[in-house]
Write an enzyme that holds these catalytic residues in place. Structure first.
Site, mmCIF file in Angstrom:
data_model
loop_
_atom_site.group_PDB
_atom_site.id
_atom_site.type_symbol
_atom_site.label_atom_id
_atom_site.label_comp_id
_atom_site.label_asym_id
_atom_site.label_seq_id
_atom_site.Cartn_x
_atom_site.Cartn_y
_atom_site.Cartn_z
ATOM 1 N N ASP A 1 39.833 44.409 35.849
ATOM 2 C CA ASP A 1 41.213 44.880 35.798
ATOM 3 C C ASP A 1 41.632 45.513 34.471
ATOM 4 O O ASP A 1 41.380 46.669 34.225
ATOM 5 C CB ASP A 1 42.160 43.736 36.187
ATOM 6 C CG ASP A 1 41.949 43.285 37.616
ATOM 7 O OD1 ASP A 1 40.892 43.585 38.179
ATOM 8 O OD2 ASP A 1 42.827 42.632 38.194
ATOM 9 N N GLU B 1 42.701 29.698 38.604
ATOM 10 C CA GLU B 1 42.129 31.045 38.532
ATOM 11 C C GLU B 1 41.512 31.313 37.163
ATOM 12 O O GLU B 1 40.443 31.910 37.050
ATOM 13 C CB GLU B 1 43.233 32.074 38.808
ATOM 14 C CG GLU B 1 42.775 33.520 38.750
ATOM 15 C CD GLU B 1 43.910 34.502 38.959
ATOM 16 O OE1 GLU B 1 43.625 35.669 39.290
ATOM 17 O OE2 GLU B 1 45.088 34.121 38.790
#
Length: 844
Positions: free
Chosen positions: A580, A814
């Site tokens: 990302d 996460e």
């Protein structure tokens, strides 16, 4: 005869020839030549027109043909047979908890399954509405997740909601032609800190999805005793709702009952239909207690909007809800019985279910220890329980999805619907990412292949069967209206020039190693025929990367799909890389070279060579590609920065960038609110130039992570030094994603984008690091001892922190904060963060 006079040429026209005078031969030729030239021009013009028309129609045809390619499936036979998930072919996997997006629910592995599920809410609470159904981080549960789940026959889940805990259990029993029976048991207990026993409403439901029918059977005025139904894949069936009891052997408790029988246009509407059917007119009146009004399902009344939307064109399907309202503690069972199971010995309820459940638990415990050996390694029972939860949540987070992706290529003016397809896959997060992600799935299968290789083969086959004729697989699978309802609009359309790391090759590598090391083992024997069916599509997939993701120099690679609006991003994202917002070249261009993609292709070519060799197919080209891409000299030539002493991307780059509040001119006397809000925009203080990107972090480690570097490579010394430096990548909790000394460390990428891969600790990359350290510590070389020391330290740090956060916060996360170790981001995140179990087991 006089003298001949010289002829003087004047501007007057020559006298016309007499009628009886014949034109000279020269004039006749000139005229003929003019006629020929005219004809030639006419012929050329006609030819050009014809050619233009042919070219025009050819261009239309080619554009139409190219436009269709993105939605044309690969022509080779599917890896999976069309009926591979049918009840008759795979009865033991037909029913399952394949609805990871809800707290508790089951469905079949079929396109239009009857779905079942559970909602609940606490009565008489301060909150007017606290209906739970789909997994939502906003529900702020203290914790939820599977404690035990074998991926096949049973599961045990614990849900902690404020002052009570729900334990959901299911057991399956094979029989008949439609996947057999199953039973749910839900046990509710109040927390010791609760001032009084809470009253809870459980809502069990069944819903058809475009096919099948359901019929409610009511007893005692308003108690739904059972639902009978029929569907193509289930035949006839019956769902029975047993009355709540305090314990297995106790009598029924006082409870009130409600039910709802209506229709729904789609599964994503179920929560709203229940919400809009709730009414406070019902009375809860226990024998020893005050009468109170409670909220129950009544008649569904769709909300009335002023701007009435168009009616939903989808076919409406049956939806039946059973509500029971009862005070804790209690236990309730729901029994599904298949109409084709004719000779069942008894009903799977009460003590029979308990016995079956205990048997499955014992089998699970034995298989878990045999597979991962945590007791032998000296882990405590608390750590072993955590390890079981990590595996169980990945298995319990597997979903079966069916529908159409929305895709687009450069030849399509508007997005198109991809052909319908099915996907059996694990999901990264039940709350935030309850769908398939291509690069996540390779990591998921590293764990699941250890537990059940057949699951891995089926999952890889499902993914590869979604490939189009070009070799492209949409990287995010948003299949069906229920999945689409959880995704922001801007992420729905998948573009066919965009890749994702080909991590499925990691899972294939594991299957090949299992086959090679133990070819006679029953679990590995189906791998060879599986690879044979997979190979035609695998070749196309590999070639797609080699033709669409190539870089500017021979044997270099570049991720496509970087953000193009550079004005709003501190560093334009590269979502396709999986990393990302990790810093890349500040100004995206076709001149970029990405080191992580180079390493992924080196790994993939090596595995392609192994697969081809196993199958007796030509493998020399793959072997040559692997040799070239793994050449440490070439790797250094393309990506080693002597200045930074690290592997780096290359591109049009400057470090002198920052986000600044733009200036908005407001004329004197004009109100400020009438003018645009000042945004944060990128300010470039020094022009970019072609250079290595000075961003030390996960990308810099890829030649080490994927074990491309030779064990005697002097580059390992620099990598190990940077890894162990606490001012760069080292923390007591794992390796941070970006060096603490990097200019973009923990910097926001936009006004609304917090740092994501710019410092936090991610378990998938840390797993690759631990795995690589294990390899280099067991391979002779000058850095073997250093690798062994780093291995022990890093492995211990990661395991202890992920475990500690699980105990403290109730979740596997996460990512983890690089300063405190605290879990952050989406939760539960029992996708690749569950790889902690493989580090505990030291299975790489």
């Amino acid at each position: 005869m006089g003298r001949q006079r010289k002829r003087v040429v004047t501007g007057e026209a020559a006298p016309p020839p007499r009628k009886d005078e014949k034109p000279s031969a020269f004039h006749r030729k000139d005229k003929k030549k003019k006629v020929n030239i005219g004809k030639m021009f006419i012929n050329i013009s006609i030819g050009l027109c014809i050619f233009s028309l042919i070219w025009f129609f050819y261009a239309i045809y080619m554009r139409s043909s190219l436009a269709k390619r993105v939605v044309t499936l690969h022509p080779s036979p599917h890896v999976l047979d069309a009926n591979s998930t049918d009840a008759k072919v795979s009865p033991e996997r037909f029913w399952g908890s394949y609805r990871p997006q809800v707290y508790f629910g089951m469905k079949t592995r079929s396109p239009r399954s009857i779905v079942t599920g559970m909602m609940w809410m606490r009565q008489f609470s301060d909150l007017d509405m606290n209906l739970r159904h789909t997994c939502e981080q906003g529900d702020r549960l203290q914790g939820y997740g599977w404690l035990m789940h074998d991926g096949l026959t049973f599961g045990v889940q614990e849900i902690r909601d404020n002052d009570f805990t729900l334990t959901t259990e299911f057991v399956k029993r094979m029989g008949g032609d439609h996947g057999g029976d199953w039973t749910w048991r839900v046990t509710a207990k109040q927390h010791s800190s609760a001032p009084q026993a809470p009253v809870i409403s459980l809502m069990f439901y069944a819903a058809a999805d475009a096919q099948g029918s359901l019929q409610a059977h009511v007893e005692e005025r308003n108690r739904l005793a059972s639902i009978t139904g029929f569907s193509e894949e289930l035949g006839n069936f019956k769902i029975t709702f047993r009355k709540p009891v305090t314990g297995e052997l106790s009598s029924a408790k006082y409870a009130t009952y409600n039910y709802l029988q209506t229709v729904s246009p789609g599964l994503e509407k179920l929560t709203d239909i229940v919400k809009y059917s709730l009414n406070r007119r019902f009375v809860y009146s226990p024998p020893s207690g005050e009468k109170r009004h409670y909220i129950g399902v009544d008649t569904y009344k769709p909300p009335h909007h002023q701007n009435q939307q168009k009616p939903d064109p989808r076919k409406e399907s049956d939806f039946v809800v059973y509500q029971v309202t009862v005070q804790t503690p209690f236990q309730i069972e729901v029994l599904f019985e298949s109409g084709s199971f004719h000779h069942r010995p008894n009903q799977l309820v009460g003590s029979i279910m308990t016995q079956e459940l205990e048997k499955r638990k014992a089998e699970f415990d034995a298989k878990f220890e045999k597979t991962f050996g945590l007791e032998k390694k000296g882990f405590s029972q608390a750590y072993i329980k955590f390890g079981k939860a990590a595996l169980s949540n990945m298995l319990g987070g597997m979903g079966y999805f069916f529908g159409q992706s929305v895709v687009q290529s450069v030849y399509n003016e508007y997005p198109l619907l991809y052909p319908e397809g099915a996907l059996f896959t694990a999901v990264p997060s039940r709350s935030f990412f309850p769908r398939g992600f291509l690069w996540d799935e390779g990591f998921h299968q590293l764990l699941l292949s250890k537990w059940e290789p057949q699951v891995t083969r089926e999952v890889i086959a499902h993914w590869i069967d979604l490939m189009n004729m070009e070799g492209w697989i949409p990287r995010e699978q948003i299949l069906g209206d229920e999945a689409r309802s959880k995704v922001p609009t801007e992420f729905i359309v998948q573009r066919n020039e965009n890749a994702n790391p080909p991590t499925l090759f990691l899972a294939l590598q594991e299957l090949i190693e299992q086959l090679s090391s133990n070819p006679d083992k029953a679990a590995s024997q189906p791998t060879l025929p599986f690879l044979r069916r997979l190979f035609p599509r695998l070749k196309t997939w590999y070639e797609w990367y080699n033709t669409t993701q190539t870089g500017p120099l021979p044997n270099s690679y570049r991720w496509r799909g970087r953000d193009k609006d550079t004005n709003l991003f501190l560093n334009p994202k590269t979502l396709t890389s999986g990393l990302d917002d990790y810093p890349r070249a500040s100004h995206p261009s076709a001149d970029e070279r990405h080191v992580d993609l180079h390493c992924w292709m080196a790994l993939s070519s090596g595995i392609m060579a192994k697969v081809a060799q196993l199958l007796g197919e030509p493998h020399e080209d793959y072997q040559l590609s692997h040799k070239v891409l793994s050449d440490n000299n070439l790797l250094s030539e393309l990506h080693w920065s002597e200045q930074h002493r690290a592997f780096s991307d290359f591109g049009n780059h400057t470090e002198d960038v920052s986000l600044q509040r733009e200036k908005v001119y407001v004329p004197p006397g004009q109100p400020r609110h009438q003018f645009p809000v000042a945004r944060l925009v990128r300010s470039v203080r020094r022009a970019p130039k072609a250079q290595y990107v000075n961003a030390l972090g996960y990308v810099s480690l890829f030649p080490f992570l994927l074990q491309i570097l030779q064990p005697d490579s002097p580059k390992l010394e620099h990598i190990f030094r940077d890894m162990r430096d606490s001012n760069k990548l080292w923390t007591p909790y794992g390796l941070r994603s970006l060096s603490k000394s990097d200019p973009l460390y923990m910097k926001r990428n936009t006004e609304h984008d917090a740092p994501y891969w710019r410092g936090p600790i991610w378990i998938n990359i840390n797993y690759l690091a631990v795995r690589a350290l294990h390899y280099y510590s067991h391979t002779e070389g000058p850095y073997q001892e250093k690798a062994a020391v780093l291995y022990e330290e890093l492995r211990t740090n990661i395991i202890n922190n992920v475990y500690r956060q699980y105990v403290e916060a109730g979740y596997i996360w996460e990512q983890y904060n690089d300063s405190t170790g605290r879990g952050q981001g989406s939760h539960p995140f029992t996708g690749w963060s569950s790889l902690t179990l493989l580090m505990m087991a030291e299975q790489y």
